[in-house]
Design a protein around this motif. Sequence first.
Motif, PDB file in Angstrom:
ATOM      1  N   ASP A  96       0.803  -1.232   0.000  1.00  0.00           N
ATOM      2  CA  ASP A  96       0.000   0.000   0.000  1.00  0.00           C
ATOM      3  C   ASP A  96       0.832   1.277   0.000  1.00  0.00           C
ATOM      4  OD1 ASP A  96       0.738  -0.528   2.584  1.00  0.00           O
ATOM      5  OD2 ASP A  96      -1.222  -0.170   3.489  1.00  0.00           O
ATOM      6  N   GLU A  97       1.969   1.278   0.705  1.00  0.00           N
ATOM      7  CA  GLU A  97       2.756   2.521   0.746  1.00  0.00           C
ATOM      8  C   GLU A  97       3.373   2.836  -0.608  1.00  0.00           C
ATOM      9  OE1 GLU A  97       5.504   2.406   4.026  1.00  0.00           O
ATOM     10  OE2 GLU A  97       3.838   2.140   5.452  1.00  0.00           O
ATOM     11  N   GLU A  98       3.892   1.791  -1.271  1.00  0.00           N
ATOM     12  CA  GLU A  98       4.495   2.020  -2.598  1.00  0.00           C
ATOM     13  C   GLU A  98       3.435   2.498  -3.595  1.00  0.00           C
ATOM     14  OE1 GLU A  98       5.914  -1.902  -1.567  1.00  0.00           O
ATOM     15  OE2 GLU A  98       7.249  -1.717  -3.311  1.00  0.00           O
ATOM     16  N   ILE A  99       2.243   1.961  -3.483  1.00  0.00           N
ATOM     17  CA  ILE A  99       1.174   2.376  -4.413  1.00  0.00           C
ATOM     18  C   ILE A  99       0.808   3.830  -4.171  1.00  0.00           C
ATOM     19  CG2 ILE A  99      -1.279   2.046  -4.995  1.00  0.00           C
ATOM     20  CD1 ILE A  99      -0.708  -0.734  -5.445  1.00  0.00           C
ATOM     21  N   GLN A 100       0.701   4.207  -2.899  1.00  0.00           N
ATOM     22  CA  GLN A 100       0.370   5.591  -2.582  1.00  0.00           C
ATOM     23  C   GLN A 100       1.423   6.538  -3.157  1.00  0.00           C
ATOM     24  OE1 GLN A 100      -2.691   6.333  -1.194  1.00  0.00           O
ATOM     25  NE2 GLN A 100      -2.020   8.290  -2.060  1.00  0.00           N
ATOM     26  N   ALA A 101       2.689   6.165  -3.028  1.00  0.00           N
ATOM     27  CA  ALA A 101       3.763   7.013  -3.559  1.00  0.00           C
ATOM     28  C   ALA A 101       3.676   7.105  -5.079  1.00  0.00           C
ATOM     29  CB  ALA A 101       5.126   6.450  -3.138  1.00  0.00           C
ATOM     30  N   ALA A 102       3.349   6.004  -5.725  1.00  0.00           N
ATOM     31  CA  ALA A 102       3.244   6.006  -7.192  1.00  0.00           C
ATOM     32  C   ALA A 102       2.090   6.905  -7.645  1.00  0.00           C
ATOM     33  CB  ALA A 102       3.042   4.578  -7.699  1.00  0.00           C
ATOM     34  N   VAL A 103       0.969   6.821  -6.927  1.00  0.00           N
ATOM     35  CA  VAL A 103      -0.196   7.649  -7.270  1.00  0.00           C
ATOM     36  C   VAL A 103       0.139   9.133  -7.047  1.00  0.00           C
ATOM     37  CG1 VAL A 103      -2.560   8.233  -6.543  1.00  0.00           C
ATOM     38  CG2 VAL A 103      -1.903   5.825  -6.866  1.00  0.00           C
ATOM     39  N   ASP A 104       0.786   9.431  -5.935  1.00  0.00           N
ATOM     40  CA  ASP A 104       1.187  10.819  -5.666  1.00  0.00           C
ATOM     41  C   ASP A 104       2.067  11.351  -6.803  1.00  0.00           C
ATOM     42  OD1 ASP A 104      -0.193  10.706  -3.314  1.00  0.00           O
ATOM     43  OD2 ASP A 104       1.566  10.454  -2.022  1.00  0.00           O
ATOM     44  N   GLY A 105       2.961  10.513  -7.294  1.00  0.00           N
ATOM     45  CA  GLY A 105       3.857  10.916  -8.387  1.00  0.00           C
ATOM     46  C   GLY A 105       3.078  11.314  -9.631  1.00  0.00           C
TER      47      GLY A 105
END
Length: 368
Positions: free
Chosen positions: A16-25
């Motif tokens: 979940d954390e990596e996905i959130q960072a990818a979406v933020d990007g």
Amino acid sequence: MSIQMADLRAQHREIDEEIQAAVDGVFERCQFILGENVVALEHEIARLCGAKYGVAVASGTDAITIALVAVGVGPGDEVVTTPFTFVATTESVVIAGARPVYADIDPETFNIDPTAIHRAVTPKTRAILPVHLYGQCANTEAIMAIAAERGVPVVFDGAQAIGAVRNGRKIGEIGDAVTLSFFPTKNLGGCGDGGMILTNDEAIAAAAKSLRFHGMSESYTYGRVGFCSRLDELQAAILRVKLSKLDIWNERRRRNAALYNEALSGGPVHSPVEDPGNHHIYHQYTVRTPNRETVRAALKDAGVGSAVYYPAPLHVQEAYAFLGYKEGDFPEAERASREVLSIPVHPQISDDQVKRVAEALAGAKKIV
Ligand SMILES: *Cc1c(COP(=O)(O)O)cnc(C)c1O
């Protein structure tokens, strides 16, 4: 606690954390269509599957349709395909303007039977569209030999087979094009719809790229009637995170399948057959039993989910009645539809849960 066919919440918790960072990007750049993540994902998946080119589109269904049009299928043509698959395989043929012509399946692997393809090919055949069903490749050597003899292209529907290998060749190395789906429950699933066309042919890749963008050749110049079918940048960013887990997840599926094979041998159901030479990635672990409803009920009592893929072959579906087929035309596809049962094999189930499912199946032996 019940054991379900998919557990996307558990999958999400792993990343979940990596996905959130990818979406933020993606929101930082706000390039929502055909941005850098789409381009990167196309390269990464093409490489993973052994293909030169990847063309990302809006769904697995669009991927098949666009691949068919890109290899030259159109109105008046016939496409030889399997009646035992998800409806999208046949639907794509009809959307491309052509007519599906069915060939029955091999009862061991559930994949299209090459000898039946031989019989189904006519002078109107413009492509062959086999499916790598449940996660293992169809008999690609025999299929490619028929295609070469008849001079027709082959598009493989690889929606269930990302990561599968046959006789040392990855799926993207075999055929004129292979299509993938990123439907959320597929082995590589997005948070929405998505798909991809893989090919080693530069002209097919160029045609697919044009077709997904309204048939555009150059800026605001249209050489053909196309589609509006791109993969969202948001989905691409999410899929790249999940792609980094795909090998591990596919290995967990294979491990679960091996545990089932061992636990179920000699039991009341027939375990799936992994064709020699195939590296099966177990999108589904599908057993077969003539007593399906009893077995299903025993699983349900034990809190175990199961599913039937597919309860009816496509040649008896109302939507495709116009093709003129009838019950009895494809006996192996029909028998498979009556006997198959898929049980949970996804990467988020534990060894203990696999054991519980196997025990519930063994328990069904007393009843059937
Ligand atoms: C999932 C699937 C498709 C369609 O993919 P979508 O992304 O849902 O359009 C096509 N063929 C097969 C065999 C599938 O399993």
